[in-house]
Design an enzyme around this catalytic site. Structure first.
Site: not given
Length: 228
Positions: A49, A121
Site C-alpha cells: 500500500d 497490494e
C-alpha cells in the site's frame, strides 16, 4: 496452482527469483482452513500500500507540475484504493492464482473486491522486495500507466462532470453517501460511496468529505471509460 502462478508471472512480465515471496503474496488468511503456520499476504499488503502510494504520488507530482495539493490528493485517492487495486488484479488475472480456504473459494473469494485489492497490494510489495523499485515500477507502469494518462484531461470538478455524464446518458442522479470516517481527529480519512443507477457504486477517500466525493466521482468516471 504452480501453473497458475507461472501464468500470472507471464502476464505481469516478471519472474520471481525468490518464489516464496509470490507464494506468500497470493496466500489468503483462510488458506489451510485454520492450519497453523500459514503465512498470508497481510504483512506484504501493508508494505505494498505504501509503495503504491509513493509511486502514484511521484507520478502525479511529475505530471501535474502546477496542480495544488488538494487536486493532487483527490487524484491520488481515486487511483490508490481497494477498488482500483481490485480492478488491476482482475486485469492481471490474479484471482486465478490465489490460495485460499475451500469455503472462501466456494463463496466467490477469487473475485471479491476486498480480497483482490489486498492481494494486489501484496503483489506490489513482493515485486518490490524481490526486484527492487524497478520491478514494482514496471508493474505499476503497465497497469496504472493508462489510468495516470487518463487524468491528463481531468476537469477541475469531477462531480459536475459525473452529473453531466449521467444526465447525458440517461442514468440517475449521482448519490453520495459517507460510509466511514477513520484516522485521528487532526488527520481524518473520509470514505464516500457514489451511486449512479444502474451502475455499481464507486468508492473514494479523502481528507475531507468533499475530497472523498470528488475522488469517488473520478473513480466512477474512470471505471466507465470517461476521461477524468
Amino acid at each position: 496452482m504452480a501453473d497458475a502462478v507461472s501464468e500470472l508471472q507471464s502476464r505481469i512480465g516478471y519472474t520471481f527469483k525468490d518464489r516464496s515471496l509470490i507464494d506468500r503474496a497470493l496466500t489468503h488468511a483462510s488458506y489451510g482452513d485454520g492450519r497453523k503456520g500459514v503465512r498470508s499476504y497481510e504483512r506484504l499488503e501493508f508494505l505494498g500500500d505504501r509503495v503504491l502510494g509513493l509511486m502514484t504520488a511521484e507520478a502525479l507530482f511529475r505530471l501535474f507540475d502546477n496542480a495544488k495539493e488538494g487536486v493532487l490528493a483527490s487524484r491520488l485517492n481515486a487511483l490508490v484504493n481497494k477498488v482500483a487495486c481490485a480492478e488491476v488484479a482482475r486485469e492481471a488475472g490474479l484471482g486465478e492464482a490465489l490460495k485460499m480456504g475451500r469455503s472462501e473459494d466456494r463463496g466467490g473469494g477469487r473475485d471479491k473486491t476486498s480480497i483482490l485489492g489486498d492481494a494486489c497490494e501484496a503483489l506490489i510489495a513482493a515485486l518490490y522486495l524481490d526486484g527492487g523499485r524497478p520491478a514494482a515500477q514496471a508493474f505499476y507502469d503497465r497497469f496504472w500507466g493508462p489510468r495516470i494518462e487518463a487524468l491528463r484531461a481531468r476537469p477541475e470538478n469531477p462531480k459536475s462532470s459525473l452529473q453531466e455524464w449521467a444526465a447525458r446518458t440517461g442514468r440517475g442522479v449521482p448519490r453520495y453517501q459517507l460510509t466511514e470516517r477513520s484516522g485521528p481527529d487532526h488527520r481524518p480519512v473520509f470514505t464516500v460511496e457514489v451511486t449512479v443507477t444502474p451502475l455499481e457504486p464507486a468508492i473514494g477517500e479523502g481528507g475531507s468529505k468533499q475530497a472523498a466525493e470528488r475522488a469517488a466521482a473520478t473513480a466512477l468516471l474512470q471505471r466507465e471509460g470517461q476521461h477524468v
